[in-house]
Design a protein around this motif. Structure first.
Motif, mmCIF file in Angstrom:
data_model
loop_
_atom_site.group_PDB
_atom_site.id
_atom_site.type_symbol
_atom_site.label_atom_id
_atom_site.label_comp_id
_atom_site.label_asym_id
_atom_site.label_seq_id
_atom_site.Cartn_x
_atom_site.Cartn_y
_atom_site.Cartn_z
ATOM 1 N N GLN A 224 50.142 50.543 -15.445
ATOM 2 C CA GLN A 224 48.891 50.739 -14.736
ATOM 3 C C GLN A 224 47.914 49.593 -14.992
ATOM 4 O O GLN A 224 47.215 49.138 -14.078
ATOM 5 C CB GLN A 224 48.251 52.067 -15.142
ATOM 6 C CG GLN A 224 46.976 52.411 -14.386
ATOM 7 C CD GLN A 224 47.201 52.543 -12.886
ATOM 8 O OE1 GLN A 224 48.271 52.943 -12.444
ATOM 9 N NE2 GLN A 224 46.180 52.197 -12.098
ATOM 10 N N ARG B 178 48.711 46.743 -12.725
ATOM 11 C CA ARG B 178 48.290 47.029 -11.354
ATOM 12 C C ARG B 178 46.788 46.777 -11.208
ATOM 13 O O ARG B 178 46.338 46.198 -10.209
ATOM 14 C CB ARG B 178 48.621 48.470 -10.984
ATOM 15 C CG ARG B 178 50.108 48.774 -10.860
ATOM 16 C CD ARG B 178 50.317 50.254 -10.597
ATOM 17 N NE ARG B 178 51.709 50.644 -10.579
ATOM 18 C CZ ARG B 178 52.388 50.979 -9.485
ATOM 19 N NH1 ARG B 178 51.794 50.965 -8.309
ATOM 20 N NH2 ARG B 178 53.655 51.329 -9.568
ATOM 21 N N ARG C 89 42.472 46.728 -3.195
ATOM 22 C CA ARG C 89 42.234 48.047 -3.785
ATOM 23 C C ARG C 89 43.390 48.400 -4.724
ATOM 24 O O ARG C 89 44.550 48.052 -4.450
ATOM 25 C CB ARG C 89 42.127 49.098 -2.684
ATOM 26 C CG ARG C 89 40.941 48.897 -1.754
ATOM 27 C CD ARG C 89 41.029 49.858 -0.573
ATOM 28 N NE ARG C 89 41.011 51.245 -1.033
ATOM 29 C CZ ARG C 89 39.897 51.961 -1.206
ATOM 30 N NH1 ARG C 89 38.715 51.411 -0.971
ATOM 31 N NH2 ARG C 89 39.964 53.215 -1.607
ATOM 32 N N ASP D 15 45.000 51.116 -5.146
ATOM 33 C CA ASP D 15 46.062 51.888 -4.489
ATOM 34 C C ASP D 15 46.784 51.090 -3.419
ATOM 35 O O ASP D 15 47.681 51.605 -2.747
ATOM 36 C CB ASP D 15 45.521 53.195 -3.907
ATOM 37 C CG ASP D 15 44.366 52.976 -2.933
ATOM 38 O OD1 ASP D 15 44.044 51.796 -2.648
ATOM 39 O OD2 ASP D 15 43.787 53.969 -2.458
ATOM 40 N N SER D 16 46.400 49.823 -3.268
ATOM 41 C CA SER D 16 47.101 48.932 -2.330
ATOM 42 C C SER D 16 48.019 47.955 -3.056
ATOM 43 O O SER D 16 48.539 47.021 -2.449
ATOM 44 C CB SER D 16 46.093 48.157 -1.476
ATOM 45 O OG SER D 16 45.395 49.036 -0.616
ATOM 46 N N GLY E 194 53.464 54.921 -1.829
ATOM 47 C CA GLY E 194 52.253 55.028 -1.025
ATOM 48 C C GLY E 194 52.015 53.896 -0.055
ATOM 49 O O GLY E 194 50.882 53.687 0.398
ATOM 50 N N ALA F 180 48.771 53.519 2.365
ATOM 51 C CA ALA F 180 47.884 52.376 2.144
ATOM 52 C C ALA F 180 47.623 51.627 3.445
ATOM 53 O O ALA F 180 46.492 51.173 3.696
ATOM 54 C CB ALA F 180 48.497 51.432 1.103
#
Length: 547
Positions: free
Chosen positions: A217, A220, A230, A232-233, A254, A258
């Motif tokens: 994480q 990321r 972002r 989450d992208s 995702g 996204a």
């Protein structure tokens, strides 16, 4: 009006942009949207048709006769959308079009420059058919920073500015290398790749990061911060056992959500992934295994036969078995007895190809399959070699051969069972070719109809007597040898509608021996296996039970 997704690559090549594009297209379809995928290649060849398979892998052929990059095969296999000529373009084609316009006077004597003339030509290509679909996915070949790719990057930058805000999205695929000595995934190459992309005016909206290890994480978050996307992208793309797991894997990460979020599409339709769940189940849970030998001349590079390998996998899915492919160099049989190398296989496939190298080995492979009652599928040249084998060893025409290989085809004893096709009919128009014509685009290309004989094996396999398949060849089986061959049991079970060109041959007294002049592998899909490949693998399963 379509929304545009531009897929670019960085750090290194061969990361899987084509697969990521195809998987994203499949996921958007699963949510009810219509899609079309395109490939823009920076190389200067006008098309891949004359490129060596060792250089660029297989040439994928469309229904309308375009010779394209193999990534279009991925697009078709994952989305089921038939590719067209307008879905593939190279720098060579773009520059050729620009120079043709200049010679015609279309530019009114202006100085021709990369900007705006070349970039405008690229933008016009991207715009073709934009009103037909919901999403247009355009993959840019090569990696950011390549000098030959600069006009394409500039064109898509301009294109995104020409369109209303929020109609274009940039997805960048990169690599996170793992350094074993320090036990770390390194984000710096991706940061530099994004920096290079931003320096030419393109800011990625989504990062797809290839990695052989799980991305923590904190990494990321670091990528999101320094690449200005972002959190989450930042999408992880891990190595998979099968490419057909990609849609489900990308959905789990995702990617499709996204994309919809970046376009501001809310609420987003829920995806129906049942098709891909079934495909994944068939790949992951086979109920048996068969061994198939592919006897070819480009076996050192498996991408040269990409569609064939995938079509065999699809045939395995249809029969719930794993197809274990082994690549056999046809030249080996020109020096050695094929028996020790082919015994133990449940089926033999001889693919297409050009040139004389390895052809005598392919003839011996066809003979082995015929005499040992092993299922055989000959594609294009593989069909022609099977016909030559029959002419030599069954009919007795010891000097049977092909005009493609024998430069003394006029001598008395030579029997040109395979001849150079000089004219044929397409769309009610006569097409003429000469053996001395330029090689590029001079073949019988694209979709042609064929009529199948009632009661034949192929009519049973297709469950119809009228088919359409894609072709790519210059030479044909000479119909004047038909009677001699059929008297010995080689049935001409598929013909062109005018009855002049043999399309399919099959041995009547053989469990499964079929040769086709066309390329059925080009139309096979994991959720709709081509009937020839599905039945070929079924026959291999039957053989495996007898061993």
């Amino acid at each position: 009006m379509a929304r545009f997704i531009f897929i670019t690559g960085g750090v290194v090549s061969s990361l899987g942009k084509g697969l990521a594009s195809a998987a994203l297209g499949a996921l958007l379809q699963a949510r009810g949207y219509t899609v079309r995928l395109r490939k823009l290649d920076p190389y200067l060849n006008v098309d891949p048709g004359t490129m060596s398979p060792f250089e660029h892998g297989e040439v994928f052929v469309t229904d309308d006769g375009a010779e394209t990059d193999l990534d279009l095969g991925h697009y078709e296999r994952f989305t089921g959308v038939a590719a067209r000529k307008t879905d593939s373009v190279s720098s060579g084609r773009i520059y050729s079009n620009v120079l043709e316009k200049e010679r015609r006077g279309d530019y009114l004597g202006k100085t021709i420059q990369v900007i705006p003339h070349v970039t405008n030509e690229i933008k016009e290509f991207i715009s073709i058919g934009e009103d037909e679909v919901d999403f247009m996915l355009c993959e840019i070949g090569g990696t950011v920073g390549d000098i030959e790719g600069l006009p394409f990057f500039e064109a898509i930058r301009q294109f995104s500015q020409d369109k209303p805000r929020g109609q274009c999205l940039f997805m960048h695929l990169t690599l996170l290398p793992y350094i074993a000595a320090s036990g770390e995934l390194k984000t710096k190459p991706t940061q530099h790749s994004v920096k290079e992309l931003r320096s030419i005016g393109i800011a990625p909206d989504i990062l797809v990061c290839r990695s052989e290890r799980e991305i923590p994480q904190k990494e990321r978050e670091k990528l999101a911060l320094f690449c200005n996307v972002r959190p989450d992208s930042v999408i992880a793309a891990y190595d998979l056992k099968s490419i057909y797991e990609a849609p489900l894997a990308y959905h789990k990460e995702g990617l499709d959500q996204a994309v919809l979020d970046a376009f501001g599409i809310s609420p987003s339709p829920k995806p129906d992934l049942s098709r891909w769940e079934d495909v994944a189940d068939r790949v992951e849970n086979p109920e048996g295994e068969v061994k198939v030998a592919i006897v070819g001349k480009y076996t050192q590079l498996e991408d040269a036969y990409k569609s064939i390998a995938e079509a065999l996998t699809h045939g395995g899915m249809a029969n719930r078995v794993k197809v274990r492919i082994e690549w056999v160099d046809a030249e080996l049989f020109e020096r050695e007895d094929p028996a020790p190398h082919l015994e133990g296989f449940h089926a033999i496939l001889v693919p297409g190809g050009f040139g004389e190298r390895g052809t005598e080995g392919k003839i011996k492979a066809a003979e082995f399959a015929r005499t040992h009652q092993i299922p055989y599928l000959g594609i294009c040249l593989g069909m022609q070699m099977a016909v030559i084998e029959a002419a030599r060893n069954v009919v007795g025409l010891k000097n049977a051969g092909s005009q493609e290989f024998d430069h003394e085809a006029g001598r008395d004893r030579f029997e040109p069972v395979i001849f150079h096709l000089k004219e044929w009919i397409k769309d009610n128009q006569k097409i003429a070719r000469d053996v001395l014509d330029d090689k590029g685009g001079t073949m019988r290309l694209g979709a042609y109809n064929a009529t199948l004989a009632e009661g034949s094996k192929v009519a049973e396999v297709y469950d119809t007597t009228a088919i359409s398949e894609r072709h790519r060849h210059r030479y044909e089986v000479d119909i004047k040898y038909r009677d001699q061959l059929e008297e010995k049991g080689l049935c001409f079970s598929g013909m062109s509608p005018d009855g002049r060109l043999p399309e399919i041959v099959e041995w009547k007294d053989h469990p499964w021996f079929i040769g086709v002049q066309f390329h059925p592998e080009l139309k096979s899909k994991p959720f709709a296996p081509h009937p020839l490949f599905a039945d070929f693998v079924r026959a291999a399963v039957e053989t495996s039970r007898l061993v």
